[in-house]
Design an enzyme around this catalytic site. Structure first.
Site, PDB file in Angstrom:
ATOM      1  N   ALA A 218       0.975  -1.289  -0.176  1.00 50.68           N
ATOM      2  CA  ALA A 218      -0.170   0.099   0.167  1.00 50.68           C
ATOM      3  C   ALA A 218       0.810   1.300   0.122  1.00 50.68           C
ATOM      4  O   ALA A 218       0.582   2.151  -0.825  1.00 50.68           O
ATOM      5  CB  ALA A 218      -0.874  -0.034   1.218  1.00 50.68           C
ATOM      6  N   CYS A 271       7.431   6.729   6.608  1.00 49.78           N
ATOM      7  CA  CYS A 271       7.373   5.413   6.212  1.00 49.78           C
ATOM      8  C   CYS A 271       7.667   5.320   4.670  1.00 49.78           C
ATOM      9  O   CYS A 271       8.030   4.126   4.510  1.00 49.78           O
ATOM     10  CB  CYS A 271       6.143   5.168   6.640  1.00 49.78           C
TER      11      CYS A 271
HETATM   12  P1  NAD Z   1       7.562   6.053  17.129  1.00 50.01           P
HETATM   13  O1  NAD Z   1       9.069   6.130  16.893  1.00 50.01           O
HETATM   14  O2  NAD Z   1       6.789   7.531  17.265  1.00 50.01           O
HETATM   15  O3  NAD Z   1       7.207   5.270  18.220  1.00 50.01           O
HETATM   16  C1  NAD Z   1       7.700   4.196  18.552  1.00 50.01           C
HETATM   17  C2  NAD Z   1       7.803   3.946  20.067  1.00 50.01           C
HETATM   18  O4  NAD Z   1       8.143   2.620  20.497  1.00 50.01           O
HETATM   19  C3  NAD Z   1       8.879   4.915  20.856  1.00 50.01           C
HETATM   20  O5  NAD Z   1       8.159   5.857  21.889  1.00 50.01           O
HETATM   21  C4  NAD Z   1       9.762   3.863  21.408  1.00 50.01           C
HETATM   22  O6  NAD Z   1      10.174   4.347  22.772  1.00 50.01           O
HETATM   23  C5  NAD Z   1       9.144   2.678  21.577  1.00 50.01           C
HETATM   24  N1  NAD Z   1       9.780   1.462  21.957  1.00 50.01           N
HETATM   25  C6  NAD Z   1      10.696   0.924  21.179  1.00 50.01           C
HETATM   26  N2  NAD Z   1      10.984  -0.276  21.638  1.00 50.01           N
HETATM   27  C7  NAD Z   1      10.206  -0.577  22.852  1.00 50.01           C
HETATM   28  C8  NAD Z   1      10.281  -1.623  23.616  1.00 50.01           C
HETATM   29  N3  NAD Z   1      10.851  -2.804  23.685  1.00 50.01           N
HETATM   30  N4  NAD Z   1       9.635  -1.337  24.859  1.00 50.01           N
HETATM   31  C9  NAD Z   1       8.792  -0.089  25.030  1.00 50.01           C
HETATM   32  N5  NAD Z   1       8.838   0.686  24.228  1.00 50.01           N
HETATM   33  C10 NAD Z   1       9.416   0.621  23.080  1.00 50.01           C
HETATM   34  O7  NAD Z   1       7.161   5.295  15.709  1.00 50.01           O
HETATM   35  P2  NAD Z   1       5.601   5.326  15.140  1.00 50.01           P
HETATM   36  O8  NAD Z   1       5.782   6.491  14.001  1.00 50.01           O
HETATM   37  O9  NAD Z   1       4.551   5.449  16.093  1.00 50.01           O
HETATM   38  O10 NAD Z   1       5.659   4.103  14.139  1.00 50.01           O
HETATM   39  C11 NAD Z   1       5.474   2.552  14.845  1.00 50.01           C
HETATM   40  C12 NAD Z   1       5.318   1.830  13.634  1.00 50.01           C
HETATM   41  O11 NAD Z   1       4.226   2.101  13.187  1.00 50.01           O
HETATM   42  C13 NAD Z   1       6.386   1.748  12.681  1.00 50.01           C
HETATM   43  O12 NAD Z   1       6.517   0.327  12.411  1.00 50.01           O
HETATM   44  C14 NAD Z   1       5.734   2.400  11.364  1.00 50.01           C
HETATM   45  O13 NAD Z   1       6.433   1.832  10.277  1.00 50.01           O
HETATM   46  C15 NAD Z   1       4.377   2.186  11.484  1.00 50.01           C
HETATM   47  N6  NAD Z   1       3.497   3.041  11.080  1.00 50.01           N
HETATM   48  C16 NAD Z   1       3.626   4.545  11.270  1.00 50.01           C
HETATM   49  C17 NAD Z   1       2.683   5.396  10.824  1.00 50.01           C
HETATM   50  C18 NAD Z   1       3.045   6.874  11.052  1.00 50.01           C
HETATM   51  O14 NAD Z   1       2.087   7.721  10.484  1.00 50.01           O
HETATM   52  N7  NAD Z   1       3.950   7.153  11.772  1.00 50.01           N
HETATM   53  C19 NAD Z   1       1.697   5.044  10.185  1.00 50.01           C
HETATM   54  C20 NAD Z   1       1.493   3.505  10.111  1.00 50.01           C
HETATM   55  C21 NAD Z   1       2.279   2.812  10.212  1.00 50.01           C
HETATM   56  C1  UGA Z   2       1.453   7.453   4.583  1.00 50.08           C
HETATM   57  C2  UGA Z   2       0.387   6.933   4.132  1.00 50.08           C
HETATM   58  O1  UGA Z   2      -0.664   7.772   3.545  1.00 50.08           O
HETATM   59  C3  UGA Z   2      -0.604   6.196   5.300  1.00 50.08           C
HETATM   60  O2  UGA Z   2      -1.608   5.356   4.674  1.00 50.08           O
HETATM   61  C4  UGA Z   2       0.435   5.036   5.992  1.00 50.08           C
HETATM   62  O3  UGA Z   2      -0.163   4.653   7.003  1.00 50.08           O
HETATM   63  C5  UGA Z   2       1.788   6.135   6.437  1.00 50.08           C
HETATM   64  O4  UGA Z   2       2.252   6.590   5.520  1.00 50.08           O
HETATM   65  C6  UGA Z   2       2.676   5.086   7.130  1.00 50.08           C
HETATM   66  O5  UGA Z   2       2.678   4.030   6.841  1.00 50.08           O
HETATM   67  O6  UGA Z   2       3.582   5.718   7.885  1.00 50.08           O
HETATM   68  P1  UGA Z   2       1.971   9.804   5.855  1.00 50.08           P
HETATM   69  O7  UGA Z   2       3.461   9.383   5.382  1.00 50.08           O
HETATM   70  O8  UGA Z   2       1.652   9.960   7.342  1.00 50.08           O
HETATM   71  O9  UGA Z   2       1.101   8.343   5.667  1.00 50.08           O
HETATM   72  O10 UGA Z   2       1.437  11.076   4.944  1.00 50.08           O
HETATM   73  P2  UGA Z   2       1.014  11.054   3.396  1.00 50.08           P
HETATM   74  O11 UGA Z   2      -0.195  11.935   3.467  1.00 50.08           O
HETATM   75  O12 UGA Z   2       0.929   9.923   2.823  1.00 50.08           O
HETATM   76  O13 UGA Z   2       2.060  11.924   2.573  1.00 50.08           O
HETATM   77  C7  UGA Z   2       3.528  11.550   2.820  1.00 50.08           C
HETATM   78  C8  UGA Z   2       4.505  12.338   2.018  1.00 50.08           C
HETATM   79  O14 UGA Z   2       3.778  12.351   0.630  1.00 50.08           O
HETATM   80  C9  UGA Z   2       4.107  13.906   2.296  1.00 50.08           C
HETATM   81  O15 UGA Z   2       5.726  14.510   2.446  1.00 50.08           O
HETATM   82  C10 UGA Z   2       3.335  14.542   1.444  1.00 50.08           C
HETATM   83  O16 UGA Z   2       3.423  15.856   1.439  1.00 50.08           O
HETATM   84  C11 UGA Z   2       3.655  13.794   0.302  1.00 50.08           C
HETATM   85  N1  UGA Z   2       2.819  13.922  -0.709  1.00 50.08           N
HETATM   86  C12 UGA Z   2       1.384  13.246  -0.621  1.00 50.08           C
HETATM   87  C13 UGA Z   2       2.623  14.492  -2.138  1.00 50.08           C
HETATM   88  O17 UGA Z   2       3.764  15.048  -2.426  1.00 50.08           O
HETATM   89  N2  UGA Z   2       1.762  14.427  -3.046  1.00 50.08           N
HETATM   90  C14 UGA Z   2       0.467  13.736  -2.975  1.00 50.08           C
HETATM   91  O18 UGA Z   2      -0.437  13.838  -3.650  1.00 50.08           O
HETATM   92  C15 UGA Z   2       0.412  13.047  -1.500  1.00 50.08           C
END
Ligand code: NAD
Ligand code: UGA
Length: 452
Positions: A218, A271
């Protein structure tokens, strides 16, 4: 029902806050080893900025939503354990620069195995390479004295800046589990949690490996659309076509669709790049170099687009920005977030500093120290990187303004006043196609957008 989520980050915090809000009968505790982060979740100043989040947290915190550093205690109390720890790109050893670093996932699996005194459902919320559930199962199986664990995959699709809206109204919830009776029972238990607010027909179930892989795919497809339109933006500039018009024209085709076709300075965020590199590494590991090269090119175009933007600024400013002041409007990787991970602004600021420009950054949500650390590295000083607290202040004395993040407030700026404060010719490079270029040109700006 007791839910524990390990990892109080951008995913764990908002996701659990919404489960607690929508399912008041469930006790939800988010644990993290980072004391400062947990303290912030328990304070009036949450550790992440996300529209609507503070209200959702306020509704449930202290009622059925808790934040704690007692990882072991909460694991033991939980029926379902979500694992939402970080899975960054590996920076060392085999796969450095592309494979996912799974040490936090493994450490969580070992902690659960060590402290659990009853069987649990373990939910992979983090984004991980396909087959990670097998690793978790092996670690648990080897250490848990016969306790029953079910590992499910339930990837998160929220986007930052719209996390609460996405969680309240997801396109789909994906749950992957083993095709055994116990596996299917666990899938149903988790589906029932979401069914408190998500319509059943949007809760999709698959086998474990399809679910794990779908998350990477995705993100790869979404990022691929951005690189595709960004590649076309360069062709538009060469041919006097307008990339927004092209995007609109192709987006009307229902097979293509209008979303995610906004040309930009390049995608950022924690990501997209990480997950595509992870996919590339998987393809290489499974002996599929052509597939790996295909997806690698999505990241390649993105790197090129970031560089191209900075190079265009230098070229337009008569091939030198040495000693010139360049205002950078916006530093976060997109609007409505304070997250700067992999933001295009880092690469752009570095390239301009390398060209000896004075780079003046304004972002409404990112702290100055974060900007300095991201651009220069921890503790490194550079007098030519200046951070100010308004867009107008950044533009005073600037030869050029570069719009890097599409914050709404930039649309409401008094550009006549800004123009008056800049040396002439005054340039605006709109890296988000946010502003009305015709209007800016009338004021006297040399105004350009991406793919215009
Ligand atoms: P983040 O770094 O903001 O948070 C992760 C947290 O996990 C940290 O606070 C860290 O201290 C904690 N941690 C790590 N190891 C630990 C342990 N052993 N025990 C307790 N705490 C622990 O990360 P995030 O952005 O929330 O992303 C988490 C996961 O979700 C990643 O795999 C990412 O790819 C996925 N994801 C992120 C987004 C997004 O928008 N940020 C969206 C979809 C999926
Ligand atoms: C993205 C996905 O959209 C989520 O579905 C997913 O869960 C997440 O990654 C993840 O796995 O972390 P995010 O990175 O938070 O979410 O934000 P987006 O809105 O996807 O934007 C990502 C980047 O692409 C930004 O820098 C944004 O400005 C850029 N973007 C987005 C463009 O340059 N053009 C577009 O048309 C859309």
């Amino acid at each position: 029902m007791n839910i524990c989520c390990i990892g109080a980050g951008y995913v764990g915090g908002p996701t659990m806050a919404v489960i607690a809000q929508k399912s008041p009968q469930t006790r939800v505790t988010v644990v993290d080893m980072n004391q400062a982060r947990i303290d912030a979740w328990n304070s009036g100043n949450l550790p992440i900025y996300e529209p609507g989040l503070a209200e959702v947290v306020a509704e449930s915190r202290g009622r059925n939503l808790f934040f704690s550093t007692d990882v072991a205690g909460e694991i033991n109390a939980a029926d379902i354990i979500f694992v939402a720890v970080n899975t960054p790109t590996k920076t060392y050893g085999v796969g450095a620069g592309s494979a996912a670093d799974l040490r936090f996932i493994e450490s969580v699996a070992r902690t659960i195995a060590e402290v659990a005194t009853s069987g649990k459902i373990i939910v992979e919320k983090s984004t991980i390479p396909v087959k990670t559930a097998e690793t978790i199962q092996k670690i648990l199986g080897a250490n848990t004295r016969g306790l029953e664990f079910q590992v499910l995959s339930n990837p998160e699709f929220l986007a930052e800046g719209t996390a609460i809206v996405d969680l309240h109204n997801p396109d789909r919830v994906l749950i992957g589990g083993q095709k055994t009776p116990a596996g299917q029972k666990a899938v149903q238990t988790l589906a029932d949690v979401y069914a408190d607010w998500v319509p059943r027909d949007r809760i999709i179930t698959t086998n474990l490996w399809s679910s794990e892989l779908s998350k990477l795919v995705a993100n790869a497809f979404l990022a691929q659309r951005i690189s595709s339109i960004n590649s076309i933006s360069a062709l538009c500039e060469a041919t006097d076509a307008d990339v927004d018009e092209v995007a609109r024209a192709i987006g009307y085709d229902s097979r293509i669709g209008p979303k995610f076709l906004k040309a930009s300075v390049g995608f950022g965020g924690s990501c997209f790049q990480k997950d595509i590199l992870n996919l590339v590494y998987l393809c290489q590991s499974y002996g599929l170099p052509e597939v790996a090269a295909y997806w690698q090119s999505v990241v390649g175009i993105n790197d090129w687009q970031k560089k191209r933007f900075a190079a265009q600024i230098v070229k337009a400013l008569f091939n030198t920005v040495s000693g010139k002041r360049i205002a950078i409007w916006g530093f976060a990787f997109k609007k409505d977030t304070n997250d700067t991970r992999e933001t295009a602004a880092i690469s752009i600021c570095r390239d301009l500093l390398e060209e000896r420009a004075e780079v003046v950054v304004y972002d409404p949500k990112v702290p100055a120290e974060q900007i300095r650390t991201d651009v220069l590295g921890k503790g490194v000083e550079n007098d030519r990187l200046i951070i100010v607290d308004s867009a107008e202040a950044a533009a005073v004395g600037a030869h050029a303004i570069a719009v890097v993040t599409e914050w709404d407030q930039f649309k409401a700026i008094d550009f006549e006043a800004v123009f008056a404060d800049m040396p002439k010719p005054a340039f605006i490079f709109d890296g988000r196609n946010l502003l009305d270029l015709e209007q800016l040109r009338k004021i006297g700006f040399n105004a350009t957008g991406i793919g215009k």
